[in-house]
Scaffold this motif. Structure first.
Motif, PDB file in Angstrom:
ATOM      1  N   ALA A 164     -48.930  36.517  50.415  1.00 30.18           N
ATOM      2  CA  ALA A 164     -48.649  35.554  51.484  1.00 30.18           C
ATOM      3  C   ALA A 164     -49.515  35.827  52.709  1.00 30.18           C
ATOM      4  CB  ALA A 164     -47.169  35.609  51.852  1.00 30.18           C
ATOM      5  N   SER A 165     -49.707  37.108  53.024  1.00 28.67           N
ATOM      6  CA  SER A 165     -50.530  37.456  54.183  1.00 28.67           C
ATOM      7  C   SER A 165     -51.981  37.037  53.969  1.00 28.67           C
ATOM      8  CB  SER A 165     -50.460  38.964  54.446  1.00 28.67           C
ATOM      9  OG  SER A 165     -49.139  39.363  54.734  1.00 28.67           O
ATOM     10  N   VAL A 166     -52.512  37.314  52.778  1.00 26.58           N
ATOM     11  CA  VAL A 166     -53.908  36.972  52.481  1.00 26.58           C
ATOM     12  C   VAL A 166     -54.093  35.461  52.468  1.00 26.58           C
ATOM     13  CG1 VAL A 166     -55.709  37.068  50.707  1.00 26.58           C
ATOM     14  CG2 VAL A 166     -54.373  39.111  51.236  1.00 26.58           C
ATOM     15  N   LEU A 167     -53.169  34.733  51.855  1.00 19.50           N
ATOM     16  CA  LEU A 167     -53.281  33.274  51.803  1.00 19.50           C
ATOM     17  C   LEU A 167     -53.208  32.657  53.193  1.00 19.50           C
ATOM     18  CD1 LEU A 167     -51.009  32.584  48.693  1.00 19.50           C
ATOM     19  CD2 LEU A 167     -53.462  32.202  48.821  1.00 19.50           C
ATOM     20  N   THR A 168     -52.355  33.211  54.052  1.00 19.90           N
ATOM     21  CA  THR A 168     -52.209  32.674  55.398  1.00 19.90           C
ATOM     22  C   THR A 168     -53.439  32.952  56.253  1.00 19.90           C
ATOM     23  OG1 THR A 168     -49.806  32.971  55.282  1.00 19.90           O
ATOM     24  CG2 THR A 168     -50.782  32.717  57.474  1.00 19.90           C
ATOM     25  N   VAL A 169     -53.967  34.157  56.152  1.00 23.64           N
ATOM     26  CA  VAL A 169     -55.074  34.569  57.019  1.00 23.64           C
ATOM     27  C   VAL A 169     -56.423  34.095  56.496  1.00 23.64           C
ATOM     28  CG1 VAL A 169     -56.309  36.559  57.954  1.00 23.64           C
ATOM     29  CG2 VAL A 169     -53.803  36.557  57.884  1.00 23.64           C
ATOM     30  N   ALA A 170     -56.652  34.223  55.165  1.00 18.85           N
ATOM     31  CA  ALA A 170     -58.003  34.003  54.625  1.00 18.85           C
ATOM     32  C   ALA A 170     -58.104  32.826  53.669  1.00 18.85           C
ATOM     33  CB  ALA A 170     -58.488  35.276  53.932  1.00 18.85           C
ATOM     34  N   GLY A 171     -57.001  32.260  53.205  1.00 21.09           N
ATOM     35  CA  GLY A 171     -57.075  31.083  52.358  1.00 21.09           C
ATOM     36  C   GLY A 171     -56.963  31.363  50.869  1.00 21.09           C
ATOM     37  N   VAL A 172     -57.026  30.272  50.084  1.00 20.63           N
ATOM     38  CA  VAL A 172     -56.794  30.342  48.642  1.00 20.63           C
ATOM     39  C   VAL A 172     -57.876  31.147  47.926  1.00 20.63           C
ATOM     40  CG1 VAL A 172     -56.601  28.989  46.530  1.00 20.63           C
ATOM     41  CG2 VAL A 172     -55.499  28.190  48.614  1.00 20.63           C
ATOM     42  N   ALA A 173     -59.137  30.952  48.305  1.00 21.79           N
ATOM     43  CA  ALA A 173     -60.226  31.674  47.642  1.00 21.79           C
ATOM     44  C   ALA A 173     -60.022  33.183  47.763  1.00 21.79           C
ATOM     45  CB  ALA A 173     -61.575  31.260  48.234  1.00 21.79           C
ATOM     46  N   ALA A 174     -59.619  33.638  48.939  1.00 22.65           N
ATOM     47  CA  ALA A 174     -59.359  35.064  49.132  1.00 22.65           C
ATOM     48  C   ALA A 174     -58.172  35.526  48.291  1.00 22.65           C
ATOM     49  CB  ALA A 174     -59.105  35.352  50.608  1.00 22.65           C
ATOM     50  N   GLY A 175     -57.167  34.646  48.125  1.00 24.58           N
ATOM     51  CA  GLY A 175     -56.034  34.994  47.279  1.00 24.58           C
ATOM     52  C   GLY A 175     -56.449  35.222  45.842  1.00 24.58           C
ATOM     53  N   PHE A 176     -57.261  34.307  45.308  1.00 26.11           N
ATOM     54  CA  PHE A 176     -57.778  34.505  43.950  1.00 26.11           C
ATOM     55  C   PHE A 176     -58.654  35.752  43.883  1.00 26.11           C
ATOM     56  CE2 PHE A 176     -57.093  29.804  43.244  1.00 26.11           C
ATOM     57  CZ  PHE A 176     -56.149  29.966  42.244  1.00 26.11           C
ATOM     58  N   GLY A 177     -59.437  35.985  44.931  1.00 24.80           N
ATOM     59  CA  GLY A 177     -60.289  37.172  44.952  1.00 24.80           C
ATOM     60  C   GLY A 177     -59.479  38.454  44.917  1.00 24.80           C
ATOM     61  N   LEU A 178     -58.356  38.487  45.650  1.00 25.55           N
ATOM     62  CA  LEU A 178     -57.478  39.654  45.625  1.00 25.55           C
ATOM     63  C   LEU A 178     -56.909  39.884  44.234  1.00 25.55           C
ATOM     64  CD1 LEU A 178     -55.855  41.924  46.948  1.00 25.55           C
ATOM     65  CD2 LEU A 178     -54.161  40.215  47.644  1.00 25.55           C
TER      66      LEU A 178
END
Length: 405
Positions: A164-178
């Motif tokens: 949730a933190s990554v999606l909120t701060v950096a977006g969907v692409a960063a979420g998939f990257g994580l």
């Protein structure tokens, strides 16, 4: 082919088992982050109504191909299949991250990602279950399952907050990257895992269909094992997703704040983690079959009572206890299954148990919503209690009740 490794010792002191546990924790964490990122992306592109459709596209091939995945795990070895499927999932998710970042994304892309991921999951799930039974000696299987339970519940407790933190701060692409990073960490750790040399694998020389038929016949011939598989399948079915959705609907029905839901779900995961620690620490579980029966009975009572609770604090506390009892039942049941299974059939037997839990559980989401909408969440939780009670009735039979671990 069997890989040699160090002589197995106490599971929580065995570096080989600990590397597998860390890899499995990273992999489950990757799953959590991936599905949250996928749901978030679908919601942003098309709205909440499409989220269920995207998740279903992944769940259906996972369920349909799960038995095939078990055959492949036994034919080529669970270690190879786990590493190959985890690596493929890593590449898929990194590819999705790149598309989300640099290309015009459409809903069709999310359907495609979910579909391919579901197919690969059908290979990964049975193989990772079989691998757990090939890491150490049979006397340590209870501890291995305790570590596995600990990995799952901790990932489910921590993963959503990080995602949730990554999606909120950096977006969907960063979420998939994580998610891709977590899968790559899992692959790296799995490369250092070795199978227990005292449990030689046997590669089949027949057709895949013949192997599948042979695996099902193995279950049918072994009454004790088949009864255990049914008990574990029924006992885990509601807890592979439907109960989580039910808790969401229950908090909404009671008009409680989102924080109550968060604490309730976290309490359930913490309770399961406590069960994992308990199973890992115990030297031996005396009268394991009786303990399995009692934990299933307690789970049935607790899950039924959960739907009648009207106080938020009681719901959170009850969820923690439910996480513990259901965790003990699941960990013990899976350990007994692996203890009774010939190593040649671990993949196929694991695929049957995975099918009844991870495979079919998500397909029950629509049923959960319909029951809660028409009759209320209390009726849904009562239905889950009946399923657990049926598992307990089967566990009360002499063949299961007399099991030792």
């Amino acid at each position: 082919m069997t890989l040699s490794g160090a002589a197995p010792g106490v599971a929580y002191r065995d570096g080989n088992v600990l590397r597998w546990t860390a890899a499995y924790t990273a992999s489950v964490g990757g799953d959590v982050v991936f599905f949250l990122a996928l749901s978030w992306a679908a919601t942003r592109m098309a709205g909440p109504a499409q989220v269920g459709a995207v998740l279903a596209v992944g769940a259906i091939p996972r369920a349909l191909l799960m038995l095939v995945g078990g055959v492949i795990a036994d034919r080529y070895g669970p270690r190879r299949v786990v590493i190959g499927s985890d690596l493929t999932r890593c590449l898929i998710v990194f590819g999705a991250a790149a598309l989300m970042q640099f290309a015009t994304t459409r809903l069709s892309m999310l359907f495609a990602v979910a579909l391919v991921f579901g197919v690969i999951d059908a290979l990964f799930m049975p193989a990772v279950g079989a691998l757990a039974g090939r890491l150490t000696e049979p006397g340590q299987l209870g501890r291995v399952q305790g570590l596995r339970m600990l990995a799952v519940r901790l990932s489910n407790a921590i993963g959503p907050m990080i995602a949730a933190s990554v999606l909120t701060v950096a977006g969907v692409a960063a979420g998939f990257g994580l998610a891709g990073l977590l899968f790559s960490l899992s692959v790296g750790l799995l490369l250092a895992v070795r199978l227990n040399r005292t449990q030689p694998g046997v590669r089949s020389t027949g057709s895949s269909f013949a192997d599948l038929k042979d695996g099902l016949q193995h279950l049918r011939r072994n009454r004790h094992l088949s009864r255990l598989v049914v008990v574990v399948g029924l006992g885990d079915m509601c807890f592979s997703g439907p109960v989580g959705i039910g808790l969401v609907l229950l908090t909404a029905e009671r008009h409680w704040a989102a924080a109550v839901l968060g604490w309730t779900l976290s309490a359930f995961s913490i309770g399961g983690a406590a069960a994992g620690i308990l199973l890992t620490a115990l030297t031996r579980v005396r009268r394991a079959g009786v303990v399995l029966l009692c934990s299933l009975l307690a789970t049935a009572v607790l899950v039924g009572a959960l739907g009648q609770i009207t106080t938020a604090g009681v719901l959170i506390a009850g969820s923690a206890v439910l996480g513990t009892t259901s965790g003990v039942a699941s960990g013990l049941g899976n350990a007994l299954i692996q203890r009774k299974t010939d190593p040649r059939y671990l993949g196929r037997v694991s695929s049957v148990t995975s099918l009844s839990t991870v495979g079919l559980g998500p397909l029950l989401y629509p049923v959960t919503g319909v029951v809660a909408a028409v009759w209320g969440t209390g009726v849904f939780f009562a239905g889950c209690a009946l399923v657990c009670l049926l598992a307990a009735v089967l566990a009360a039979t002499k063949t299961v009740r007399g099991s030792e671990l």
